[in-house]
Motif scaffolding. Structure first.
Motif, mmCIF file in Angstrom:
data_model
loop_
_atom_site.group_PDB
_atom_site.id
_atom_site.type_symbol
_atom_site.label_atom_id
_atom_site.label_comp_id
_atom_site.label_asym_id
_atom_site.label_seq_id
_atom_site.Cartn_x
_atom_site.Cartn_y
_atom_site.Cartn_z
ATOM 1 N N ARG A 72 -26.025 -67.542 11.153
ATOM 2 C CA ARG A 72 -26.333 -66.238 10.354
ATOM 3 C C ARG A 72 -26.936 -65.316 11.146
ATOM 4 O O ARG A 72 -26.384 -63.841 11.025
ATOM 5 C CB ARG A 72 -27.194 -66.667 9.157
ATOM 6 C CG ARG A 72 -27.766 -65.526 8.438
ATOM 7 C CD ARG A 72 -28.642 -65.830 7.254
ATOM 8 N NE ARG A 72 -27.638 -66.460 6.207
ATOM 9 C CZ ARG A 72 -28.217 -67.485 5.532
ATOM 10 N NH1 ARG A 72 -29.121 -67.891 5.833
ATOM 11 N NH2 ARG A 72 -27.183 -67.960 4.710
ATOM 12 N N GLU A 73 -27.796 -65.358 12.157
ATOM 13 C CA GLU A 73 -28.070 -64.500 12.983
ATOM 14 C C GLU A 73 -26.967 -63.965 13.969
ATOM 15 O O GLU A 73 -27.139 -62.759 14.090
ATOM 16 C CB GLU A 73 -29.295 -64.965 13.803
ATOM 17 C CG GLU A 73 -29.853 -63.771 14.943
ATOM 18 C CD GLU A 73 -31.277 -64.293 15.432
ATOM 19 O OE1 GLU A 73 -31.968 -63.317 16.076
ATOM 20 O OE2 GLU A 73 -31.443 -65.479 15.652
ATOM 21 N N GLN A 76 -24.934 -61.602 11.862
ATOM 22 C CA GLN A 76 -25.659 -60.368 11.610
ATOM 23 C C GLN A 76 -25.781 -59.306 12.774
ATOM 24 O O GLN A 76 -25.483 -58.135 12.698
ATOM 25 C CB GLN A 76 -27.306 -60.637 11.210
ATOM 26 C CG GLN A 76 -27.921 -59.436 10.876
ATOM 27 C CD GLN A 76 -29.264 -59.812 10.585
ATOM 28 O OE1 GLN A 76 -29.748 -61.011 10.865
ATOM 29 N NE2 GLN A 76 -30.144 -59.201 9.997
ATOM 30 N N VAL A 97 -22.684 -66.861 5.497
ATOM 31 C CA VAL A 97 -22.596 -65.864 6.357
ATOM 32 C C VAL A 97 -21.998 -64.488 5.914
ATOM 33 O O VAL A 97 -21.930 -63.508 6.454
ATOM 34 C CB VAL A 97 -22.082 -65.777 7.783
ATOM 35 C CG1 VAL A 97 -22.948 -67.054 8.517
ATOM 36 C CG2 VAL A 97 -20.713 -66.095 7.965
ATOM 37 N N ASP A 99 -22.899 -62.322 3.604
ATOM 38 C CA ASP A 99 -23.566 -60.816 3.672
ATOM 39 C C ASP A 99 -23.603 -60.248 4.696
ATOM 40 O O ASP A 99 -23.556 -59.102 4.966
ATOM 41 C CB ASP A 99 -24.940 -61.062 2.880
ATOM 42 C CG ASP A 99 -25.105 -61.408 1.393
ATOM 43 O OD1 ASP A 99 -23.808 -61.113 0.792
ATOM 44 O OD2 ASP A 99 -25.774 -61.945 1.086
ATOM 45 N N GLU A 100 -23.715 -61.061 5.885
ATOM 46 C CA GLU A 100 -23.617 -60.536 7.312
ATOM 47 C C GLU A 100 -22.577 -60.153 7.787
ATOM 48 O O GLU A 100 -22.442 -59.100 8.765
ATOM 49 C CB GLU A 100 -24.534 -61.594 8.247
ATOM 50 C CG GLU A 100 -25.696 -61.992 7.973
ATOM 51 C CD GLU A 100 -26.027 -62.863 7.008
ATOM 52 O OE1 GLU A 100 -27.402 -63.098 6.370
ATOM 53 O OE2 GLU A 100 -25.208 -63.686 6.396
ATOM 54 N N LYS A 104 -17.323 -55.656 8.916
ATOM 55 C CA LYS A 104 -16.944 -56.255 10.173
ATOM 56 C C LYS A 104 -15.728 -56.812 10.128
ATOM 57 O O LYS A 104 -14.948 -57.021 9.066
ATOM 58 C CB LYS A 104 -18.121 -57.280 10.537
ATOM 59 C CG LYS A 104 -19.524 -56.480 10.683
ATOM 60 C CD LYS A 104 -20.543 -57.582 11.301
ATOM 61 C CE LYS A 104 -21.813 -56.839 11.410
ATOM 62 N NZ LYS A 104 -23.041 -57.965 11.897
#
Length: 160
Positions: A72-73, A76, A97, A99-100, A104
């Motif tokens: 997730r990080e 993001q 993931v 939403d992240e 992109k």
């Protein structure tokens, strides 16, 4: 454009490799790190990601911009996200993931392997990348790439 921005050279994007602790993900991360990109290794286990990042730093002498973190990080913080997880973890990883990834580019490296003996199977959605697009929606650009390059070739300094 002023002279200062011209003299600074190209701005390299940050690439996250979700599933970067596996052989394919590590190989891709190694190549991008050697090319000077900032690489984020993502994993369900941050500890495994940190270990993988350390291994790549050791192999890619001089490449220091590799960080291990959670999927997730990594998603993001990255400009471009690469999905290199086993097909069995494809849907779950994308949902975690989603939403992240908005706004992109996702490069899906996933090959839908099943049983017996890791035989390629046609997914219900047509391909792993098509299924990714259906899960993520129009807010994410999805492309498929790198499925034909073996991890063994990626982990050498030879051209592929």
């Amino acid at each position: 454009m002023d002279n200062d921005s011209i003299n600074q050279g190209p701005v390299l994007l940050t690439i996250a490799v979700l599933g970067g602790t596996g052989r394919e993900g590590k190989g891709l991360a190694y190549r991008w790190a050697k090319a000077g990109y900032k690489v984020l290794i993502g994993s369900r286990s941050s500890e495994r990601a940190v270990t993988a990042a350390s291994e790549i730093i050791e192999m890619a002498e001089g490449a220091t911009s590799i960080v291990g973190t959670s999927n997730r990080e990594a998603a993001q913080l990255a400009d471009i996200v690469v999905l290199a997880v086993p097909y069995a973890a494809h849907r779950e990883t994308l949902e975690n993931v989603k939403d992240e990834l908005k706004g992109k580019l996702l490069i899906d490296v996933t090959v839908p392997l099943g049983k017996p003996k890791n035989k390629v199977q046609m997914p219900c959605g047509g391909s792993a990348a098509q299924e990714a697009k259906a899960i993520l929606g129009d807010d994410v650009q999805v492309v498929a790439a790198f499925q034909h390059i073996s991890p063994e070739n990626l982990m050498t300094d030879e051209e592929v």
